[in-house]
Structures are given as structure tokens and as C-alpha cells.
Motif scaffolding. Sequence first.
Motif, PDB file in Angstrom:
ATOM      1  N   GLU A 107      -2.543  -0.176   8.083  1.00  0.00           N
ATOM      2  CA  GLU A 107      -1.663  -1.223   7.553  1.00  0.00           C
ATOM      3  C   GLU A 107      -0.414  -0.640   6.885  1.00  0.00           C
ATOM      4  O   GLU A 107       0.707  -1.109   7.116  1.00  0.00           O
ATOM      5  N   HIS A 129       2.545  -7.273   4.348  1.00  0.00           N
ATOM      6  CA  HIS A 129       1.147  -6.837   4.497  1.00  0.00           C
ATOM      7  C   HIS A 129       0.604  -7.240   5.868  1.00  0.00           C
ATOM      8  O   HIS A 129       1.184  -8.080   6.560  1.00  0.00           O
ATOM      9  N   MET A 130      -0.515  -6.603   6.232  1.00  0.00           N
ATOM     10  CA  MET A 130      -1.309  -7.031   7.380  1.00  0.00           C
ATOM     11  C   MET A 130      -2.648  -7.486   6.833  1.00  0.00           C
ATOM     12  O   MET A 130      -3.229  -6.834   5.971  1.00  0.00           O
ATOM     13  N   HIS A 138       0.831  -1.213   0.000  1.00  0.00           N
ATOM     14  CA  HIS A 138       0.000   0.000   0.000  1.00  0.00           C
ATOM     15  C   HIS A 138       0.865   1.264   0.000  1.00  0.00           C
ATOM     16  O   HIS A 138       1.939   1.252  -0.563  1.00  0.00           O
TER      17      HIS A 138
HETATM   18 ZN   LIG Z   1      -2.373  -5.351   2.342  1.00  0.00          ZN
END
Ligand SMILES: [Zn+2]
Length: 447
Positions: free
Chosen positions: A231, A292-293, A217
Motif C-alpha cells: 500500500e 490509502h488503499m 504509511h
Molecule cells: Zn492505509
Amino acid sequence: MNNKGKHGERKKSYQKRNRMLLLFIILAMVLVYIICQKREDETYATTTSASIGDIIDIVESGQANVSRYIVYGTHLNLEGSLDITNPEIEDVKIAIKKASGEETLVDTTYEYENGNLSFSTLDKINKGLDLESLEETNYYVLLKVISSNEQESYYSLSNDTEYSDPIEYYTLTRNNSNNRIDIRFLTQNSASAMALSVSKIHKLPNDVYDVVIDPGHGGNDTGAISGSYEEDEIVLENGLELKKKLENLGLKVLITRDGTETDEYDTYNIYDEDGRVTMANKSGAKILISLHMNSNESDFVDGGVEVYAANNMDLTLAKTFADNIVDEADTTYSKMQTDKVENGVYVRTLEVNPNSSTFRGYKGIYDEVPYLFIIREIGGIATGAYVNGSNSSYGENIYRNSNVGVEGYLIELGYMNVNSDLRNVVNNGDLYMQAITDSINSYYKIR
Ligand SMILES: [Zn+2]
């Protein structure tokens, strides 16, 4: 007067000593300059490549045609065919042969039908020939056919692909040192041979890296949100920490964003010049880690780690990431069952109808390809990267037809909407990043 005279003499000897000193300094500087120049040269040294004459005596007259050759991550793979009659084949290998005759064998899958032998090492796209293990010398890549009467025949390879430029591969940095490997087809009259030249260098070219870290992101895309946590911020902080840890191992690391980005999403358009896919493809890196989360709005409340990788690949490193993160960061394997291959390891493909899908410009995909864009789009033909610009909202991946791909892993560290996961990643992110670092270190034998 006397004193003055003495003084004058002393002054003269000072001047003489100063001149000597100056001369010495200049000489030393020239010497340092020459050494530095030499080192610069060595960085870009072209290897002396072998000539076809060296192998003409050991190969059969017919040549095998290579229809695909791919470097994905740290491995070279190829497939092709050979016209051969009544061979009574016992086994088929790819032989990596030194001029001295010594050889390394790579397993192939093969099929013989109507005078045509087809072979492939592409069963696992990140296996095949380990380029990291080659010693500094010249090699030929030959097809070795072993007959049932134990007769061994070698065939040289000719290039039947659209790729003509040599591949310049740089091994991972170990002890400040790398090998440069030139993978090319030599031709002489009507003969052709695939050859590898391995030479030691002392510094990677400026635009070549070992590892790419991709904090997911960014810009105006926050990713998942939980309370005041976003995130994109969590994975950026961890990505920067991972970069530090990998650099401490001596690796050269590129990060796709560093927090200085603006809110303009276009900056992070994945196919822009400074977009994450383009950066990875241009990096010459062997591996990319995308952080990532996870988050799940449904009633799934268990947390845990999920490591995603491409289909058709050996998952040893993916498993190592998952195991080490669970051990070192005191978390659990995700209990999510969809796309699960092993504890903590997931493979998800697009599974779209090739005839009807216009999903992100993927109309016409003829095979299963990875669902996650970062894994798919950095892999070139090895992963079926496909975004061709036909859907204007997604741009174009100009590296989709490349035969050199970066081995991609996407790691969902934990679930934003599971409190214990969120707290653990926020407070102990360091342990997660250490686990990833330890995995890379042991798998690639960096130290
Ligand atoms: Zn993500």
C-alpha cells in the motif's frame, strides 16, 4: 599613421560605447533589483487596517462576546452571545460589512433565553464565511439582529476566547496570485470590533502552501499487502503524480513523504517535527488529501472507492471526489454500509466513552470526534484534536488547541484484496489522480 589615427578614433568610440553599455546594464540591474525588492515587500505587506471609529456610528452600544472563532479549510466560523432585552427577534446573521456599507450575510443558528441571545455559524465547520470570496478591502464582522418590526441593529464583536493573535490567512493560489487576510480584533478605549483586512500579494510566504498530500504509511509501515504490492508504495507513486497535476494548476503543494524516508518508523511519527500531522498544521494549507488503499480480510469482496471526511461538515467536496473518481477512473462506489453517508462518502467518529477511554490518550473527550487521526488531528478545535501526550506511546499534538485547521479528506482508492480494484489503481492511478485534481479545480474555482 592615418589608419592608425582612424583606428585610434574608432577605438575611442568603442570604449565610449562600451562604457555606455556597461552603464546601461548596471542601471537595468539596479532597476530589476528594485522591482524584485518591491515584490518581496508586497509578499509580506501588512494591510492598512480600518479603525474602530469607522463603525462607531452604526453599531449599538452593547457588544456581543465571541466565545469561539475558527478557520477550518477556507471558511471562518464563530459563535458567541449578546445580552439583549425584549428584542422580538425575527432573524440573526453575521454581517461582513465594508466601510462603504455594503454587506455579506452569513446564516446563524440562534437561541434567545432570559435576556441572552446565543448565536453560531458552526453548524457546518467548513461553511460559514468563505474567505476565498472576499474582495481586497477592509471589513467589519458584526452581529446583525433583525426585529419583527424590521428594525435592523448591528453589534460589534469582542474577543472572549483564549486566542489573541491575529489569524493570517492566505487564499488559494489562482493565476499566480493570492490574497492575504488578517483576521483580528481591534480595540479602542472600551470598544472592540472584529475586523478583516484583505490585501493582494504576489507570492505566498515560503512556508505557506495551498494543498498537502499525505501518502499513507511509509518507513517500515507498509500498510496493506497483496502479493508483491504494498500500500505505501502504491499511494506514494500516486501522491507524487497528484502533486504534479495540482502544481500544473498553479497550486503550491506540500507532500508529507517522498520516498526518501528510511525504515525508522519514528521518522513518520505523526506528531514529530517532520511528522505528517505537524507538517500539515504548519503548512498554512487549506486542504489535505490522504491517500490509502483499503483491505478487508473478512468475506467482503466488493471493491470500490471510499472518501472519508470529518463529522459536522458540508460533504459537497467529498461527494465530488467520489463521483469524479467513479466516473473518470471507471471504478465503483464501495458497497460497504458501515459509516456510509452517501454513495462513496463516509463519516466515522470515535464514539468512545468519555469517562473511561484511554484510547491513544483520548481520555476525557467530551464530544464525538473523527475516528481517522489524520482528519481529526489536523483540524485543531474544529475537529476536537486531542492527543495531549498523556499516553507516552502516541506523543503530543501541540496544535490540538489551534483555532486554525486544515480541511482533511482521506481517500481509500480501492481494495488491495479485490483484484479488479488493485489492477485498476496500479494501471490507471493517473485517472484517479486526475479525478481528484478536477474535483479541487472545480470546487475551489482554481481555473
Ligand atoms: Zn492505509
